[in-house]
Scaffold this active site. Structure first.
Site, mmCIF file in Angstrom:
data_model
loop_
_atom_site.group_PDB
_atom_site.id
_atom_site.type_symbol
_atom_site.label_atom_id
_atom_site.label_comp_id
_atom_site.label_asym_id
_atom_site.label_seq_id
_atom_site.Cartn_x
_atom_site.Cartn_y
_atom_site.Cartn_z
ATOM 1 N N GLN A 1 4.821 -0.025 1.118
ATOM 2 C CA GLN A 1 4.613 -0.997 0.100
ATOM 3 C C GLN A 1 2.901 -0.766 -0.240
ATOM 4 O OE1 GLN A 1 6.382 -2.602 -2.595
ATOM 5 N NE2 GLN A 1 8.116 -2.537 -1.475
ATOM 6 N N SER A 2 3.119 0.596 0.094
ATOM 7 C CA SER A 2 1.306 0.878 0.245
ATOM 8 C C SER A 2 1.055 0.802 -1.728
ATOM 9 C CB SER A 2 0.739 2.572 0.793
ATOM 10 O OG SER A 2 0.266 2.845 0.047
ATOM 11 N N ASN A 3 -0.203 0.185 -1.723
ATOM 12 C CA ASN A 3 -0.409 0.010 -3.091
ATOM 13 C C ASN A 3 -1.469 1.255 -3.369
ATOM 14 O OD1 ASN A 3 0.096 -2.900 -3.690
ATOM 15 N ND2 ASN A 3 -1.122 -3.383 -1.571
ATOM 16 N N ALA B 1 -1.236 4.597 -1.846
ATOM 17 C CA ALA B 1 0.092 5.149 -2.865
ATOM 18 C C ALA B 1 0.895 5.144 -3.776
ATOM 19 C CB ALA B 1 1.170 4.980 -1.768
#
Ligand SMILES: *Cc1c(COP(=O)(O)O)cnc(C)c1O
Length: 339
Positions: free
Chosen positions: A75-77, A79
């Site tokens: 859930q990387s912001n 990325a």
């Protein structure tokens, strides 16, 4: 210090608003709390990575990149914002996602940031937790280079001296706002992870001799390691800016008491912070970063660490899109069917 010497691709909606949180301040009965809305940087629902990417992606364009690679947790912001920025510039983007939590929740694995990564046309691959992600990115880039591609690698969180320039600029921007409204502030608090935000902020604050305390609330590493990571990056950032030696080790302070079980695993205090910000201020936090940062802020206020006559700025670093990957951690049974 003159940031216009560095290549930059202007995309973020700046300056981000600085707002007073009346209901939260009253509820906690402590210092006056203000919020710097870096969740409102504009790109694909916003967040702190957009400031860093303005400098990173300008470098990618200058180098003639026809492929951008980065990495992050599922859930990387970072990325998601990289995928969106790359889309805007017409550069293909490939993302390595590390399964740090081992969650088998369908929303966690496909909704929220993951949904937006794909909507922006980025390709993704999932790697097991504990993988050496920097080495994996290098290996993937090598293969692409062998195929004739010009690859630009962005480290996790966009945290290198180039990316940190975005937060040097945020420090200048914030000081401009408070100086122009005669708002004396005593502390700045924010969530710290891959270190670029705190390293950029402390470098900027020292460069203008602001004399305002900065506290990073950790979301992953233990205190000594987190502070060391921030300090090293701040030194390199100051070097890049042409003012080596302005940041001292004691300028870098992280509190890692609010990490809980680990990165990306929600905590009770974080969930309480999400609900307080949402119910009292209409502001959305995220369970991985800003909620743990806010949980630290709230707890330290309750413990009297910040006094009533002080003024605090909480930098909201974004991330609310991850809520859609973490919906299962909330229980709203008391609200359903009630009247
Ligand atoms: C990445 C991120 C942070 C932490 O910033 P770093 O520069 O990685 O320390 C904080 N909040 C959110 C929402 C983020 O996505």
């Amino acid at each position: 210090m003159h940031l216009a010497r560095f290549p930059r691709r202007f995309i973020a909606h700046l300056p981000t608003p600085l707002e007073r949180l009346d209901r939260l301040s009253k509820e906690l009965g402590g210092p006056e709390i203000w919020i710097k809305r870096d969740d409102c940087t504009g790109l694909s629902t916003g967040g702190n990575k957009t400031r860093k990417l303005e400098f990173l992606m300008a470098e990618a364009e200058l180098e003639g990149a026809d492929m951008v690679i980065t990495q992050g947790a599922t859930q990387s912001n970072h990325a998601r914002q990289t995928a969106a920025f790359a889309a805007k510039l017409g550069i293909p983007c490939h993302i390595l996602l590390e399964d740090r939590t081992g969650s088998d929740n369908a929303n966690y694995n496909t909704n929220g940031n993951v949904l937006l990564d794909h909507l922006h046309g980025a390709t993704t691959e999932i790697l097991p937790g504990g993988t050496d992600m920097a080495a994996e990115m290098e290996a993937v880039a090598e293969k692409m280079r062998a195929d004739g591609k010009t690859v630009y690698i962005i480290p996790g969180g966009g945290s290198n001296p180039t990316g940190a320039l975005g937060y040097v600029n945020c420090a200048f921007e914030l000081l401009g706002q408070v100086n122009n409204s005669n708002l004396k502030i005593d502390h700045i608090v924010h969530a710290t992870g891959s270190a670029g935000t705190q390293a950029g902020l402390i470098t900027g604050l020292k460069a203008i001799n602001a004399n305002i305390s900065l506290l990073g609330i950790g979301v992953r590493a233990p205190k000594a390691l987190q502070e060391e990571n921030v300090y090293k990056l701040a030194l390199a950032t100051a070097e890049k800016l042409g003012c080596p030696g302005i940041v001292q080790r004691e300028d870098v302070v992280a509190n890692t008491d609010y990490v809980g079980e680990g990165y990306g695993i929600p905590t009770q205090s974080g969930i309480e912070a999400i609900r307080m910000f949402a119910e009292l201020e209409g502001i959305l936090l995220d369970p991985v970063y800003s909620a743990k940062g806010a949980a630290g802020l709230i707890d330290l206020i309750r413990k009297g660490v910040f006094s009533k006559d002080e003024r605090i700025v909480f930098i909201h670093t974004g991330g609310s899109v991850a809520l859609f990957g973490y919906d299962s951690v909330f229980d709203f049974s008391h609200l359903r069917g009630a009247s």
